[in-house]
Design an enzyme around this catalytic site. Structure first.
Site, PDB file in Angstrom:
ATOM      1  N   LYS A  22       0.836  -1.205   0.000  1.00  0.00           N
ATOM      2  CA  LYS A  22       0.000   0.000   0.000  1.00  0.00           C
ATOM      3  C   LYS A  22       0.874   1.260   0.000  1.00  0.00           C
ATOM      4  CE  LYS A  22      -1.721   1.545   4.079  1.00  0.00           C
ATOM      5  NZ  LYS A  22      -1.398   2.942   4.347  1.00  0.00           N
ATOM      6  N   ASN A  23       1.870   1.293   0.883  1.00  0.00           N
ATOM      7  CA  ASN A  23       2.650   2.523   1.040  1.00  0.00           C
ATOM      8  C   ASN A  23       3.593   2.794  -0.129  1.00  0.00           C
ATOM      9  OD1 ASN A  23       1.358   2.987   3.394  1.00  0.00           O
ATOM     10  ND2 ASN A  23       3.095   2.556   4.748  1.00  0.00           N
ATOM     11  N   CYS A 118      -3.895  12.898  13.276  1.00  0.00           N
ATOM     12  CA  CYS A 118      -4.468  11.564  13.147  1.00  0.00           C
ATOM     13  C   CYS A 118      -4.250  10.863  14.458  1.00  0.00           C
ATOM     14  CB  CYS A 118      -3.831  10.800  11.997  1.00  0.00           C
ATOM     15  SG  CYS A 118      -2.178  10.275  12.358  1.00  0.00           S
ATOM     16  N   ARG A 123       1.500  14.541  13.478  1.00  0.00           N
ATOM     17  CA  ARG A 123       1.974  14.341  12.098  1.00  0.00           C
ATOM     18  C   ARG A 123       1.864  15.598  11.227  1.00  0.00           C
ATOM     19  NH1 ARG A 123      -0.231   8.560  10.086  1.00  0.00           N
ATOM     20  NH2 ARG A 123       1.673   8.411   8.871  1.00  0.00           N
ATOM     21  N   ASP A 308       5.572   0.467  11.836  1.00  0.00           N
ATOM     22  CA  ASP A 308       4.336  -0.162  11.369  1.00  0.00           C
ATOM     23  C   ASP A 308       4.222  -1.634  11.777  1.00  0.00           C
ATOM     24  OD1 ASP A 308       3.492   2.191  10.303  1.00  0.00           O
ATOM     25  OD2 ASP A 308       3.832   1.663   8.211  1.00  0.00           O
ATOM     26  N   ARG A 400      -8.288  -0.506   5.249  1.00  0.00           N
ATOM     27  CA  ARG A 400      -7.392   0.476   4.617  1.00  0.00           C
ATOM     28  C   ARG A 400      -6.080  -0.179   4.199  1.00  0.00           C
ATOM     29  NH1 ARG A 400      -5.704   4.829   8.203  1.00  0.00           N
ATOM     30  NH2 ARG A 400      -4.453   5.156   6.373  1.00  0.00           N
TER      31      ARG A 400
HETATM   32  C1  UD1 Z   1       4.821   6.845   6.280  1.00  0.00           C
HETATM   33  C2  UD1 Z   1       3.938   5.629   6.173  1.00  0.00           C
HETATM   34  C3  UD1 Z   1       3.517   5.147   7.559  1.00  0.00           C
HETATM   35  C4  UD1 Z   1       4.751   4.913   8.418  1.00  0.00           C
HETATM   36  C5  UD1 Z   1       5.650   6.142   8.441  1.00  0.00           C
HETATM   37  C6  UD1 Z   1       6.955   5.919   9.165  1.00  0.00           C
HETATM   38  C7  UD1 Z   1       2.820   5.985   4.065  1.00  0.00           C
HETATM   39  C8  UD1 Z   1       1.548   6.281   3.341  1.00  0.00           C
HETATM   40  N1  UD1 Z   1       2.767   5.975   5.388  1.00  0.00           N
HETATM   41  O1  UD1 Z   1       4.045   7.877   6.894  1.00  0.00           O
HETATM   42  O2  UD1 Z   1       2.783   3.933   7.412  1.00  0.00           O
HETATM   43  O3  UD1 Z   1       4.346   4.630   9.759  1.00  0.00           O
HETATM   44  O4  UD1 Z   1       5.966   6.541   7.087  1.00  0.00           O
HETATM   45  O5  UD1 Z   1       7.651   4.851   8.613  1.00  0.00           O
HETATM   46  O6  UD1 Z   1       3.833   5.726   3.451  1.00  0.00           O
HETATM   47  N2  UD1 Z   1       6.953  14.620  10.530  1.00  0.00           N
HETATM   48  C9  UD1 Z   1       6.991  15.959  10.840  1.00  0.00           C
HETATM   49  N3  UD1 Z   1       6.874  16.873   9.832  1.00  0.00           N
HETATM   50  C10 UD1 Z   1       6.715  16.500   8.531  1.00  0.00           C
HETATM   51  C11 UD1 Z   1       6.688  15.138   8.209  1.00  0.00           C
HETATM   52  C12 UD1 Z   1       6.817  14.212   9.224  1.00  0.00           C
HETATM   53  O7  UD1 Z   1       7.131  16.341  12.010  1.00  0.00           O
HETATM   54  O8  UD1 Z   1       6.598  17.385   7.662  1.00  0.00           O
HETATM   55  C13 UD1 Z   1       7.109  13.618  11.608  1.00  0.00           C
HETATM   56  C14 UD1 Z   1       5.874  12.742  11.778  1.00  0.00           C
HETATM   57  O9  UD1 Z   1       4.918  13.360  12.620  1.00  0.00           O
HETATM   58  C15 UD1 Z   1       6.481  11.503  12.410  1.00  0.00           C
HETATM   59  C16 UD1 Z   1       7.858  11.400  11.721  1.00  0.00           C
HETATM   60  O10 UD1 Z   1       8.126  12.709  11.215  1.00  0.00           O
HETATM   61  O11 UD1 Z   1       6.652  11.691  13.793  1.00  0.00           O
HETATM   62  C17 UD1 Z   1       7.951  10.424  10.579  1.00  0.00           C
HETATM   63  O12 UD1 Z   1       6.839  10.621   9.721  1.00  0.00           O
HETATM   64  P1  UD1 Z   1       6.889  10.266   8.151  1.00  0.00           P
HETATM   65  O13 UD1 Z   1       8.072   9.404   7.871  1.00  0.00           O
HETATM   66  O14 UD1 Z   1       6.733  11.522   7.388  1.00  0.00           O
HETATM   67  O15 UD1 Z   1       5.571   9.396   8.023  1.00  0.00           O
HETATM   68  P2  UD1 Z   1       4.535   9.404   6.834  1.00  0.00           P
HETATM   69  O16 UD1 Z   1       5.228   9.647   5.543  1.00  0.00           O
HETATM   70  O17 UD1 Z   1       3.371  10.229   7.199  1.00  0.00           O
END
Ligand code: UD1
Length: 427
Positions: A22-23, A118, A123, A308, A400
């Site tokens: 999915k990701n 969420c 996030r 995850d 999902r």
């Molecule tokens: C993706 C995955 C999710 C997985 C996560 C971490 C998808 C659709 N989802 O989520 O399943 O759990 O990676 O491996 O691929 N953060 C910030 N600012 C930002 C972006 C991120 O503070 O602009 C923080 C987030 O709150 C979190 C951390 O960085 O604490 C990592 O998040 P991120 O790697 O961005 O996760 P996603 O891409 O949302």
């Protein structure tokens, strides 16, 4: 709304074929916005999140043709008919923000609803926005929307991520493919899903170096072409079913999966005395629950232990001898499965970002409810092992991310079925 009912205690035996990730599929689908030519994606899982992003892309002007099995999507975005990603669609799935970089790169503007918080944490998307600003975009936040403009196109830039973000790396990687000049992303995410996106973009004509490392160098090109690309297998789905085999004291062969993308997870299972045999394109897992012992893990960006799979490993650790310390460093609120596991007889206490799990001999079935995808899957795993009946409410979280969950488990002997939720709980 549906619920899942499990009669636990059956050791799983048989084979499970792992679906596409999915990701990985989500950013690959968003990449259609970078080209007017068809992008054919194979091995796409048939999931609610995929359908949500498909609706958003259709709203931007993408034509999507699915083959009969639904596993192949042909996405063609001859022209962008709308650069707005509305709240009604973005609020359903955070990953919708992945359209931002591609829309901005192709059209010079994008108006994307802020995804909001969420259940597993706040996030924010600040890293996505700062990176695009460094590339010359002017960004304003108005009425809950990200209003981004780059009328003269995005400019190549050097962007250092203060911490690893999968989504920000993917968004900026897509944006950089069509920017003017060279973009360097440092401390970039190295997750296999990011690698999959980079390889697909390369197949579309992007110029990217450093794929699979934390330093990506992208030379912008004038346009990208179409491509045919197969989505990598879902390592999180594979990890979940590996625990399903272990937690029931079963013996299961997983097909269409890559153990190399699960090395840290497999190390943890082996330390816990779970037997794992790695094949070329398969993984076999067996477990004698009398030998299962507690292990300590800490979630960190790839290649370390994936956040995850944290909730699922915790379900297994509730039945191990001795104690296990599970530390979550990626998301600040990712222990929502703990009170539900405790209702099934688990002994878990939370101390800030760590959970101390003391193994118990037997979980007992109970009605449980979860608030996010992976927490829900940990409750399914606990239910498979528990004595008696477990009912898992709010199944839409599972839908999902897990394709044909009940069928895959029942093919291995699990007694699991889906039923309609009564109205009182659905309210
Ligand atoms: C993706 C995955 C999710 C997985 C996560 C971490 C998808 C659709 N989802 O989520 O399943 O759990 O990676 O491996 O691929 N953060 C910030 N600012 C930002 C972006 C991120 O503070 O602009 C923080 C987030 O709150 C979190 C951390 O960085 O604490 C990592 O998040 P991120 O790697 O961005 O996760 P996603 O891409 O949302």
């Amino acid at each position: 709304m549906d619920k899942i009912i499990i009669q636990g205690g059956v050791p799983l035996k048989g084979e499970i074929t792992i679906s596409g990730a999915k990701n990985a599929a989500l950013p690959l689908m968003a990449a259609t916005l970078l080209t007017d030519a068809p992008l054919t994606l194979k091995n796409v899982p048939n999931l609610v999140d995929i359908r949500t992003l498909a609706s958003l892309l259709e709203q931007h002007g993408t034509n999507i043709v699915r083959n009969i099995s639904g596993q192949e999507l042909i996405l063609t975005t001859s022209s962008i008919t709308s650069t707005t990603a509305p709240y009604e669609l973005v609020r359903k799935m955070r990953a919708s923000v992945l359209v931002l970089g591609a829309l901005l790169a192709r059209c010079g503007e994008a108006i994307v609803s802020l995804p909001g918080g969420c259940a597993i944490g706040t996030r924010p998307v600040d890293l996505h926005l700062k990176g695009l600003e460094t590339m010359g975009a002017v960004i304003e936040l108005e009425n809950g929307y990200i209003n981004a403009r780059a009328p003269n196109g995005l400019q190549g830039a050097v962007i250092h991520f203060p911490y690893v973000s999968v989504g920000a790396t993917e968004n900026l990687l897509m944006a950089a493919t069509l920017a003017n000049g060279e973009t360097t992303l440092t401390n970039a995410a190295k997750e296999p899903e990011v690698v999959d996106l980079a390889q697909c973009l390369k197949a579309m004509g992007a110029n990217i170096e450093g794929i699979g490392t934390d330093r990506l160098v992208i030379q912008g090109v004038k346009s990208l072409q179409g491509a045919t690309y197969s989505v990598l297998p879902d390592r999180i789905e594979a990890g979940t079913y590996m625990i399903a085999a272990a937690i029931t004291g079963g013996d299961v062969l997983l097909k269409n999966c890559n153990s190399k993308q699960l090395e840290t997870f497999i190390d943890a299972l082996r330390k816990a005395n779970v037997q794992v045999e790695e094949g070329d394109n398969s993984i076999r897992v067996a477990c004698d629950l009398n030998l299962l012992k507690g292990v300590d893990v800490m979630t960190e960006p790839y290649p370390s232990f994936p956040t995850d799979l944290q909730a699922q490993l915790m379900a297994l650790m509730t039945l191990a001898s001795g104690a296990s310390m599970i530390t979550e460093t990626i998301f600040e609120n990712r222990f929502m499965h703990v009170p539900e596991l405790c209702r099934m007889g688990a002994n878990v206490t939370i101390h800030k970002s760590s959970a101390l799990v003391r193994g118990t001999r037997q979980l007992i079935g109970a009605p449980v409810m979860a608030t996010d995808l992976r927490a829900s899957s940990s409750l399914v795993l606990a239910g498979l092992a528990a004595k008696g009946e477990t009912t898992i409410h709010r199944v839409y979280h599972l839908d999902r991310g897990y394709e044909q969950l009940e069928q895959k488990l029942s093919n291995c002997g699990a007694i699991i079925r889906r039923a309609k939720e009564d109205e009182e709980l659905a309210a």
